[in-house]
Design an enzyme around this catalytic site. Structure first.
Site: not given
Length: 191
Positions: A46, A143
């Site tokens: 990340d 998503c």
């Protein structure tokens, strides 16, 4: 607790013989933990140290070991990371597929966000793909079910890498059991 569609995305990632899996956008860690629970040796990346701390805390709570690496894929491939037989890029997106749980998204998103996200997704996908071993698997997911973040990204990636083979295209829209709307594709890298 994880939305069933997010769990289904993690389940698209094959666990290779050596167990090593790269979760390229790992925070907050739900998919990495799912992969770890299936026996994978997960390396989670990340760009934010704070978000990596979320993964660390969640892994500790779940008594799972996850290797953490801080890197921003918009800057290109990650130096010294190596290659993996299985790679997941659950890319940052508009999140429009989660509108059921987050109705405020309607007011936070603008049409221009779709193209901005697409540009970042393609850049990240290109960088992450360089860490896929020959004959390895790459899963791209968002998503969202908007064409700009799904079909158009897939077509652009495949145009730049015609030797990659698409194995699976999966989408949870329209939802059948109240899950979020997710989209995913899995490719096999050439030998």
């Amino acid at each position: 607790v994880q939305d069933p569609a997010a769990t289904a995305v993690a389940d698209l990632v094959p666990i290779p013989e050596d167990g090593r899996v790269l979760d390229a956008c790992g925070a907050p860690g739900g998919k990495a933990l799912r992969l770890g629970s299936k026996g994978a040796l997960v390396t989670a990346v990340d760009r934010s140290g704070e978000r990596l701390d979320l993964i660390k805390d969640n892994a500790k709570r779940m008594r799972t070991s996850i290797k953490l690496v801080k890197h921003d894929w918009l800057r290109g491939p990650c130096p010294n990371l190596g290659s993996f037989s299985s790679v997941l890029l659950d890319a940052p997106c508009t999140g429009l597929g989660t509108i059921r749980r987050h109705p405020e998204i309607r007011w936070r998103r603008q049409e221009s966000d779709l193209m901005d996200c697409q540009e970042r997704q393609l850049k990240m996908l290109s960088a992450v793909a360089q860490h896929v071993s020959p004959k390895g698997s790459l899963v791209y997911s968002v998503c969202s079910v908007e064409p700009e973040e799904t079909d158009e990204v897939v077509k652009a990636f495949e145009a730049s890498r015609p030797d990659w083979r698409r194995d699976v295209t999966w989408c949870s829209a329209p939802p059948k059991d109240g899950e979020d709307a997710h989209f995913a594709v899995r490719w096999s890298a050439p030998a």
